[in-house]
Design an enzyme around this catalytic site. Structure first.
Site, mmCIF file in Angstrom:
data_model
loop_
_atom_site.group_PDB
_atom_site.id
_atom_site.type_symbol
_atom_site.label_atom_id
_atom_site.label_comp_id
_atom_site.label_asym_id
_atom_site.label_seq_id
_atom_site.Cartn_x
_atom_site.Cartn_y
_atom_site.Cartn_z
ATOM 1 N N CYS A 78 5.914 -0.096 7.599
ATOM 2 C CA CYS A 78 5.539 1.091 6.834
ATOM 3 C C CYS A 78 6.746 1.509 6.005
ATOM 4 O O CYS A 78 7.867 1.538 6.519
ATOM 5 C CB CYS A 78 5.131 2.218 7.782
ATOM 6 N N LEU A 79 6.495 1.851 4.759
ATOM 7 C CA LEU A 79 7.595 2.260 3.881
ATOM 8 C C LEU A 79 8.217 3.581 4.362
ATOM 9 O O LEU A 79 9.366 3.873 4.004
ATOM 10 C CB LEU A 79 7.105 2.390 2.436
ATOM 11 N N HIS A 90 -4.518 1.127 7.558
ATOM 12 C CA HIS A 90 -3.180 1.730 7.684
ATOM 13 C C HIS A 90 -3.042 2.905 6.705
ATOM 14 O O HIS A 90 -2.532 3.979 7.069
ATOM 15 C CB HIS A 90 -2.136 0.636 7.416
ATOM 16 N N GLU A 91 -3.516 2.725 5.471
ATOM 17 C CA GLU A 91 -3.399 3.793 4.459
ATOM 18 C C GLU A 91 -4.292 4.980 4.790
ATOM 19 O O GLU A 91 -3.879 6.139 4.643
ATOM 20 C CB GLU A 91 -3.723 3.262 3.062
ATOM 21 N N HIS A 148 -2.811 7.220 7.279
ATOM 22 C CA HIS A 148 -1.824 8.162 6.719
ATOM 23 C C HIS A 148 -2.499 9.465 6.283
ATOM 24 O O HIS A 148 -1.911 10.544 6.422
ATOM 25 C CB HIS A 148 -1.118 7.561 5.494
ATOM 26 N N GLY A 158 0.844 -1.189 0.000
ATOM 27 C CA GLY A 158 0.000 0.000 0.000
ATOM 28 C C GLY A 158 0.876 1.234 0.000
ATOM 29 O O GLY A 158 2.068 1.156 0.323
ATOM 30 N N GLN A 171 2.899 10.074 1.743
ATOM 31 C CA GLN A 171 4.214 9.415 1.771
ATOM 32 C C GLN A 171 5.102 9.859 0.608
ATOM 33 O O GLN A 171 6.323 9.672 0.668
ATOM 34 C CB GLN A 171 4.059 7.891 1.768
#
Ligand code: GNR
Ligand code: NI
Length: 172
Positions: free
Chosen positions: A94-95, A136-137, A140, A45, A50
């Site tokens: 998480c990226l 999670h997305e 953000h 995702g 981000q």
């Protein structure tokens, strides 16, 4: 075009993102760039903040089996309409917080509405990894990271590691 992913701590990862009034060619291009960036990482995702864009746009593809058909989803203005009482825990990453993982408990199922890349209204119920990832997305887009669910000690330890990582990256 692949974009670079912001690393925590960064003020842009703490902002409330703005709804997208309607889908434009620029936003479709951004969504394509985000999918390319996500697949390259690799990740399941990615949210617009981000990559430094404070719009309510997320992309995801939680098909993880090798050789399986990919299932890219692009969601503008995603909203959780309903969440199950039942919860499940996943080891999340998480990226924007590379190489750090922690168990997070969230509702196991969520009903989500969004606008797709053609501007059509969509609604679907997600479970398993898809449910975790979409929550999670969406977090953000509200300036929230998975480490915000952890205790202050763990969160601070991870934040300090990321500050060091960013210093080391800047020196290299
Ligand atoms: O690639 C990712 N993996 C992941 C694993 C468990 C729970 C959530 C995620 S999302 C993450 C990519 C990312 O940072 N998206 O914002
Ligand atoms: Ni993330």
């Amino acid at each position: 075009m692949k974009r670079s992913i912001l690393i925590h701590p960064d003020p842009r990862l703490k902002k409330l993102c703005a709804p997208v009034p309607d889908v434009s060619d620029d936003l479709r291009k951004l969504a394509d760039d985000m999918l390319e960036t996500m697949y390259h990482a690799p990740g399941i995702g990615l949210a617009a903040p981000q990559v430094g864009v404070l719009d309510r746009l997320i992309v995801l593809d939680c098909v993880k089996e090798e050789g399986a058909e990919p299932k890219p989803l692009v969601m503008f203005n995603p909203e959780i309409l309903a969440s199950s009482d039942e919860t499940s825990s996943y080891e999340e990453g998480c990226l924007s917080i590379p190489e750090q993982f922690a168990e997070v408990t969230r509702p196991s199922e969520v009903e989500v509405t969004w606008m797709d890349r053609d501007g059509n209204a969509r609604k679907e119920t997600f479970d398993g990894l898809w449910a975790t990832c979409v929550q999670h997305e969406i977090d953000h887009l509200n300036g929230k990271l998975f480490i915000d669910y952890l205790g202050p000690m763990k969160r601070q330890m991870i934040t300090r590691k990321m500050q060091k990582l960013k210093r080391d990256m800047a020196r290299a």
